[in-house]
Structure formats: structure tokens, C-alpha cells
Design an enzyme around this catalytic site. Structure first.
Site, PDB file in Angstrom:
ATOM      1  N   GLY A  14       1.241 -43.723  22.664  1.00 20.31           N
ATOM      2  CA  GLY A  14       0.224 -45.050  22.636  1.00 20.31           C
ATOM      3  C   GLY A  14       0.389 -46.056  23.536  1.00 20.31           C
ATOM      4  O   GLY A  14      -0.130 -47.118  23.107  1.00 20.31           O
ATOM      5  N   THR A  15       0.995 -45.812  24.709  1.00 27.60           N
ATOM      6  CA  THR A  15       1.071 -46.865  25.682  1.00 27.60           C
ATOM      7  C   THR A  15      -0.398 -47.477  26.292  1.00 27.60           C
ATOM      8  O   THR A  15      -0.587 -48.428  26.472  1.00 27.60           O
ATOM      9  CB  THR A  15       1.924 -46.645  26.817  1.00 27.60           C
ATOM     10  OG1 THR A  15       1.329 -45.376  27.505  1.00 27.60           O
ATOM     11  CG2 THR A  15       3.402 -46.446  26.352  1.00 27.60           C
ATOM     12  N   ASN A  16      -1.430 -46.324  26.210  1.00 22.05           N
ATOM     13  CA  ASN A  16      -2.560 -46.738  26.724  1.00 22.05           C
ATOM     14  C   ASN A  16      -3.445 -47.518  25.654  1.00 22.05           C
ATOM     15  O   ASN A  16      -4.014 -48.433  25.930  1.00 22.05           O
ATOM     16  CB  ASN A  16      -3.464 -45.409  27.172  1.00 22.05           C
ATOM     17  CG  ASN A  16      -3.190 -44.963  28.397  1.00 22.05           C
ATOM     18  OD1 ASN A  16      -3.792 -45.703  29.479  1.00 22.05           O
ATOM     19  ND2 ASN A  16      -2.415 -43.873  28.747  1.00 22.05           N
ATOM     20  N   MET A  95      -4.222 -35.779  21.565  1.00 21.09           N
ATOM     21  CA  MET A  95      -4.117 -34.269  22.137  1.00 21.09           C
ATOM     22  C   MET A  95      -4.665 -33.305  21.158  1.00 21.09           C
ATOM     23  O   MET A  95      -3.977 -32.339  20.510  1.00 21.09           O
ATOM     24  CB  MET A  95      -2.526 -33.823  22.446  1.00 21.09           C
ATOM     25  CG  MET A  95      -2.161 -35.047  23.378  1.00 21.09           C
ATOM     26  SD  MET A  95      -2.897 -34.786  24.973  1.00 21.09           S
ATOM     27  CE  MET A  95      -1.511 -35.772  25.903  1.00 21.09           C
ATOM     28  N   ILE A  97      -8.436 -30.441  20.835  1.00 20.87           N
ATOM     29  CA  ILE A  97      -9.532 -29.866  21.442  1.00 20.87           C
ATOM     30  C   ILE A  97     -10.570 -30.137  20.317  1.00 20.87           C
ATOM     31  O   ILE A  97     -10.442 -29.893  19.332  1.00 20.87           O
ATOM     32  CB  ILE A  97      -9.349 -28.636  21.566  1.00 20.87           C
ATOM     33  CG1 ILE A  97      -8.284 -28.349  22.987  1.00 20.87           C
ATOM     34  CG2 ILE A  97     -10.776 -28.013  21.973  1.00 20.87           C
ATOM     35  CD1 ILE A  97      -7.994 -26.645  22.994  1.00 20.87           C
ATOM     36  N   LEU A  98     -11.408 -30.816  20.843  1.00 22.35           N
ATOM     37  CA  LEU A  98     -12.489 -31.470  19.974  1.00 22.35           C
ATOM     38  C   LEU A  98     -13.806 -30.485  20.007  1.00 22.35           C
ATOM     39  O   LEU A  98     -14.141 -29.984  21.146  1.00 22.35           O
ATOM     40  CB  LEU A  98     -13.047 -32.727  20.153  1.00 22.35           C
ATOM     41  CG  LEU A  98     -11.773 -33.982  20.070  1.00 22.35           C
ATOM     42  CD1 LEU A  98     -12.218 -34.961  20.978  1.00 22.35           C
ATOM     43  CD2 LEU A  98     -11.796 -34.339  18.627  1.00 22.35           C
ATOM     44  N   ASN A 110     -12.573 -40.641  27.738  1.00 23.19           N
ATOM     45  CA  ASN A 110     -11.119 -40.238  27.754  1.00 23.19           C
ATOM     46  C   ASN A 110     -10.454 -40.474  29.094  1.00 23.19           C
ATOM     47  O   ASN A 110     -11.249 -40.734  29.784  1.00 23.19           O
ATOM     48  CB  ASN A 110     -11.394 -38.368  27.418  1.00 23.19           C
ATOM     49  CG  ASN A 110      -9.763 -38.191  27.404  1.00 23.19           C
ATOM     50  OD1 ASN A 110      -8.934 -38.602  26.820  1.00 23.19           O
ATOM     51  ND2 ASN A 110      -9.695 -36.703  28.274  1.00 23.19           N
ATOM     52  N   HIS A 112      -7.690 -39.046  31.607  1.00 23.75           N
ATOM     53  CA  HIS A 112      -6.898 -37.570  32.278  1.00 23.75           C
ATOM     54  C   HIS A 112      -6.115 -38.040  33.371  1.00 23.75           C
ATOM     55  O   HIS A 112      -6.486 -38.840  34.208  1.00 23.75           O
ATOM     56  CB  HIS A 112      -7.994 -36.701  32.369  1.00 23.75           C
ATOM     57  CG  HIS A 112      -7.137 -35.491  32.580  1.00 23.75           C
ATOM     58  ND1 HIS A 112      -6.783 -34.653  31.400  1.00 23.75           N
ATOM     59  CD2 HIS A 112      -7.348 -34.568  33.818  1.00 23.75           C
ATOM     60  CE1 HIS A 112      -6.408 -33.503  32.010  1.00 23.75           C
ATOM     61  NE2 HIS A 112      -6.218 -33.600  33.262  1.00 23.75           N
TER      62      HIS A 112
HETATM   63  C1  GAR Z   1      -1.683 -40.204  29.139  1.00 18.58           C
HETATM   64  O1  GAR Z   1      -0.994 -39.957  30.344  1.00 18.58           O
HETATM   65  C2  GAR Z   1      -2.996 -39.464  29.170  1.00 18.58           C
HETATM   66  O2  GAR Z   1      -3.588 -39.644  30.318  1.00 18.58           O
HETATM   67  C3  GAR Z   1      -2.648 -38.144  28.639  1.00 18.58           C
HETATM   68  O3  GAR Z   1      -1.662 -38.475  27.817  1.00 18.58           O
HETATM   69  C4  GAR Z   1      -1.121 -39.451  27.999  1.00 18.58           C
HETATM   70  C5  GAR Z   1      -0.641 -40.483  26.729  1.00 18.58           C
HETATM   71  O4  GAR Z   1       0.215 -41.337  27.044  1.00 18.58           O
HETATM   72  N1  GAR Z   1      -4.040 -37.583  28.199  1.00 18.58           N
HETATM   73  C6  GAR Z   1      -4.162 -36.290  28.519  1.00 18.58           C
HETATM   74  O5  GAR Z   1      -3.160 -35.620  29.043  1.00 18.58           O
HETATM   75  C7  GAR Z   1      -5.454 -35.738  27.984  1.00 18.58           C
HETATM   76  N2  GAR Z   1      -5.759 -34.641  28.413  1.00 18.58           N
HETATM   77  P1  GAR Z   1       0.174 -42.523  25.871  1.00 18.58           P
HETATM   78  O6  GAR Z   1       0.241 -42.121  24.606  1.00 18.58           O
HETATM   79  O7  GAR Z   1       1.542 -43.436  26.184  1.00 18.58           O
HETATM   80  O8  GAR Z   1      -1.062 -43.542  26.135  1.00 18.58           O
END
Ligand code: GAR
Length: 190
Positions: A14-16, A95, A97-98, A110, A112
Site C-alpha cells: 500500500g505504499t502507492n 492484484m 484480474i477484474l 491503474n 503498472h
Molecule cells: C506497485 O509497484 C505497482 O506498480 C504494482 O504493484 C506494486 C504495489 O506496491 N502493480 C502491478 O504490478 C499491477 N499489475 P504498493 O502496494 O507498495 O503500492
């Protein structure tokens, strides 16, 4: 003054989500106030749960394992998002698939960890690092029923030169945290 509500969906760290809360939540840009009205995870043990709580936003936990198929899970997800009157759903390491049950009903963005259309799908970060490309980066895009294929909102890239895998991961994370709030603003405010 306009109000725009976003939902942030996550599955792990959840850092994003945290970067989005820090840079957008309860803040006003021109004449529009953005609120993170909902955070939600499909993973009851996600570290992001505590990150969200730090900002006094109690996440909804919707465990996909308690649903017999993807469509039933997506139907419940859509119901929750609609109940919160959300303008934009922000997938931040969600994570799942929707199915079209979600993609036909919810406007979503999203992030990526690659320069799409390269390295769609799982393990994108590792595949991007291991490729012989000289640059790497991240992409924000609108969500459609086709995985990692909707219209690109924005991209940011950097040189891979001299980076260890650890450096590379950190650079991806840092690039994501700076790009994602800007992309969400772009979609909401333009
Ligand atoms: C992020 O790097 C994001 O780009 C990736 O999961 C990570 C989540 O990090 N998403 C995917 O690969 C989607 N296909 P976070 O939980 O620390 O935000």
C-alpha cells in the site's frame, strides 16, 4: 467549489495508496477538492491496512477467498464503490484480474511497473529489469477488460545503467509515488 471522491484499492504494502493519500487527500487544486473516501483491500493481512489507518481511513476488507467466483466478488466490489459515490477508482497494487462486471461499470485507473505495452501482466518489474532495454519506467492507464491495455494516462522513465536489482526496485517505487498522484489529478481535473 467542486468535490471529487476517489477510492484506492490495494492488496499488499500500500505504499502507492499512502503516496496518494499524502499528496491528494482533503486537498484542493484550483476549485476542486479531492477526498480519498474509501480504501479497500482483498487481502486481510495486507500491510496497507495499517498504512491507511494511520490517516484515519479505515479500509474495507473484502476477502476474495470468501466468494465462489470472480464475478460475485466483482459484483460486491462494484456495489461498495457505487455506495460511496466514487468519481474515480484508483488501483494501487490491487492484484486481481477484474471481470467486465467491474470494468463495464467503474471508471478506474491503474499503475503498472513497466513501460506499457512492454511487460504486461505478472512479474513485470523483474522482466523489465532483466531485459536488455537501457531504460525502464512506469505507466498509468485507464482500466479496461483487457489486462494492462487501456488508454495510457502517463509514463515516466529512467536509465537502468549501473542499477542493482535493489536500486531498480527503489527507483520504480520512487517513480510511481511521484507519477501516480499527478495522473489521478490529470484524470479528475481535466
Ligand atoms: C506497485 O509497484 C505497482 O506498480 C504494482 O504493484 C506494486 C504495489 O506496491 N502493480 C502491478 O504490478 C499491477 N499489475 P504498493 O502496494 O507498495 O503500492
Amino acid at each position: 467549489m467542486k468535490n471529487k471522491k476517489i477510492a484506492v484499492l490495494f492488496s499488499g504494502e500500500g505504499t502507492n495508496m499512502e503516496a496518494l493519500i499524502k499528496n491528494l487527500h482533503d486537498q484542493t487544486f484550483n476549485d476542486t477538492k479531492i477526498t480519498v473516501s474509501l480504501t479497500l483491500t482483498n487481502n486481510p493481512t495486507a500491510n496497507g491496512i495499517n498504512r491507511s489507518k494511520k490517516y484515519k481511513i479505515d479500509p474495507i476488507i473484502l476477502d476474495h477467498k470468501t466468494y465462489s467466483d470472480r464475478e460475485k466478488f466483482d459484483k460486491k466490489l462494484v456495489e461498495i464503490i457505487k455506495d460511496h459515490d466514487i468519481d474515480l477508482c484508483v488501483l494501487a497494487g490491487f492484484m486481481r484480474i477484474l471481470t467486465p462486471v467491474f470494468t463495464d461499470n467503474i471508471k478506474a485507473i491503474n499503475i503498472h511497473p513497466s513501460l506499457l505495452p512492454l511487460f504486461k501482466g505478472a512479474n513485470a518489474l523483474k522482466r523489465s529489469f532483466e531485459s536488455d532495454m537501457k531504460i525502464a519506467g512506469v505507466t498509468t492507464h485507464m482500466v479496461t477488460s483487457e489486462l494492462d491495455s487501456g488508454k495510457i494516462v502517463d509514463q515516466a522513465c529512467f536509465s537502468k545503467d549501473g542499477l542493482s536489482f535493489e536500486d531498480f526496485k527503489a527507483k520504480i517505487t520512487q517513480t510511481e509515488h511521484s507519477l501516480y498522484p499527478k495522473s489521478v489529478k490529470k484524470v479528475l481535473l481535466t
